[in-house]
Scaffold this motif. Sequence first.
Motif, PDB file in Angstrom:
ATOM      1  N   LYS A 151       3.899  -4.238   4.115  1.00  0.00           N
ATOM      2  CA  LYS A 151       4.427  -3.119   4.513  1.00  0.00           C
ATOM      3  C   LYS A 151       4.870  -3.193   6.269  1.00  0.00           C
ATOM      4  CE  LYS A 151       3.737  -0.134   1.495  1.00  0.00           C
ATOM      5  NZ  LYS A 151       4.760   1.218   0.993  1.00  0.00           N
ATOM      6  N   VAL A 384       0.401  -6.864  -4.626  1.00  0.00           N
ATOM      7  CA  VAL A 384      -0.317  -5.437  -4.260  1.00  0.00           C
ATOM      8  C   VAL A 384      -1.270  -5.795  -3.271  1.00  0.00           C
ATOM      9  CG1 VAL A 384       0.162  -4.172  -6.458  1.00  0.00           C
ATOM     10  CG2 VAL A 384      -1.845  -5.703  -6.253  1.00  0.00           C
ATOM     11  N   GLU A 487      -2.790   3.876  -6.317  1.00  0.00           N
ATOM     12  CA  GLU A 487      -1.224   4.153  -5.814  1.00  0.00           C
ATOM     13  C   GLU A 487      -0.691   2.649  -5.757  1.00  0.00           C
ATOM     14  OE1 GLU A 487      -4.147   7.210  -4.231  1.00  0.00           O
ATOM     15  OE2 GLU A 487      -4.155   4.816  -4.511  1.00  0.00           O
ATOM     16  N   GLU A 488      -1.248   1.412  -5.334  1.00  0.00           N
ATOM     17  CA  GLU A 488      -0.557   0.317  -5.401  1.00  0.00           C
ATOM     18  C   GLU A 488      -0.114  -0.354  -6.649  1.00  0.00           C
ATOM     19  OE1 GLU A 488      -0.203  -2.143  -2.593  1.00  0.00           O
ATOM     20  OE2 GLU A 488      -0.078  -0.087  -1.901  1.00  0.00           O
ATOM     21  N   ARG A 491       2.951   1.776  -7.562  1.00  0.00           N
ATOM     22  CA  ARG A 491       4.165   1.687  -6.842  1.00  0.00           C
ATOM     23  C   ARG A 491       4.675   0.404  -7.147  1.00  0.00           C
ATOM     24  NH1 ARG A 491       4.577  -1.615  -2.265  1.00  0.00           N
ATOM     25  NH2 ARG A 491       2.222  -2.320  -2.135  1.00  0.00           N
ATOM     26  N   GLU A 492       4.096  -0.742  -7.785  1.00  0.00           N
ATOM     27  CA  GLU A 492       4.803  -1.990  -8.037  1.00  0.00           C
ATOM     28  C   GLU A 492       4.975  -2.197  -9.617  1.00  0.00           C
ATOM     29  OE1 GLU A 492       6.022  -4.366  -6.312  1.00  0.00           O
ATOM     30  OE2 GLU A 492       5.215  -3.514  -4.457  1.00  0.00           O
TER      31      GLU A 492
END
Length: 494
Positions: A151, A384, A487-488, A491-492
């Motif tokens: 990030k 992640v 969430e991770e 996201r991936e």
Amino acid sequence: MLPKKIDEKVLQLIPFELAVQKNVLPISLDQNQLTLALISKDNFSLVREIQLITGKTVQVVEIPEEELKPALEKFYKVSTTQVEQSQSFEDFKIIKKKENNFSDQKAVQNDFAVVNKINELISTAINQGVSDLHFEPYENEFRVRFRVDGKLRIVEQLEQTKRFAYISRLKIMAELDIAEKRRPQDGRIRMGSGVKTVDIRLCTMPTDFGEKVVLRILDKSSFKLSIDNIGFDKKTKKKFLEKLSSPYGMILVTGPTGSGKTTSLYTALSHINKPDVNIMTIEDPIEYNLTGINQGQVKPDIGFTFANALRSFLRQDPDIIMVGEVRDGETAEIAIRSALTGHLVLSTLHTNDAASAITRLIDMGVEPFLVATSLQMVMAQRLVRKICTNCKTKSKPNEALVGQLFNNGGYKEIDFFHGEGCEKCSDTGYSGRTALIELLPNSENISQMIIQNESASNIRKLAMKEGMLSLRDHGILKLQEGITTIEEVLRETL
């Protein structure tokens, strides 16, 4: 004759480090004409370079070589106190490839604030485990961003009026041409702190408001090449090691840029690196040097491509070959045929999942029967972020996210966790990364589907029937183990 005094604004046109490197002294500026003291009046290429750097026309006066060094020290006022101040931030210092005419202690730019800030930012980045530094010029700002655990975050706004000085300093450190602003350039910096040495890969890119510079930090001390550090679950790890022990065949690692493919390949090579095997790699670029492995880098400008390197490798008696990336049909064809003639070939490919790598090879022009007979396995992966263990706490997840992850069905009670944020993780709640892995080992049934040119979706369905965990399935395992957040995973994975 040199003047008794030189205007500070004139000296600032050429930083002290550059003046030392080029053996020049700016003397005066009359409207747009800069007068320079040089050792030789006939150095036309240097005059042209100074014109490009300063944007001024140049008039030259000759000065004896033995007078130049004292004159530079006198007019730039480089005192011991100033030099020590500039080095106070240098936890990491440049390791020079070549000796300069002057000592490294005095080879610093006149603007010590620029030198200090660059050293401070790089040292901070190394100590915080940053993978990339971005220096980005815009119309009204010049910002620095760090990439940590995948990030990006803004860490500082530098003086916009000094952006050219900051960029020039970085280019000088990487031994690049600071006068060249129209083309991208690549360079390397090596820095050491007495405890460890760090390699930094630097790349420049022209933009509307100046050059953007990205530094990739390659820290060997944080590069732990162990199969256990990748993120396998027990079942997948066993399959991976079985295929990795094959005497021949092709192993592919797929995923987007920045998903850890090269790290996984390096780890695999380190695991099978023994004195009785000859391992050769062709990469672009070489990210880490591995002892016992013969590593080469492509040089397209002289025709040394992946395909040409592979042809040469076959005359070097290799047992194991690693190709940085299969980019075209020619490379794919040679790699596949190498795998069929008694070599274990490892490489990467850019596809979204494991099954798509098979159809991608066929799209590149490789015959399906060659893919079916040579392929050992395909591993797709994503990275992640891991929950910070220092501030990890149990949490109640968002019901909408739970429904999205489990498709509103098959949901099991899981203890969800998150990081509250602390000093150790810079208040992000995350520290470090782990891989989500989708491992597709070739089998008789899958080989038949490849020969029949079946779609990637059909191959994927069969692989899952045979026990393959999808990226999302592996993400759910990580959730159950309390390693990452919902969430991770969302996201991936799809």
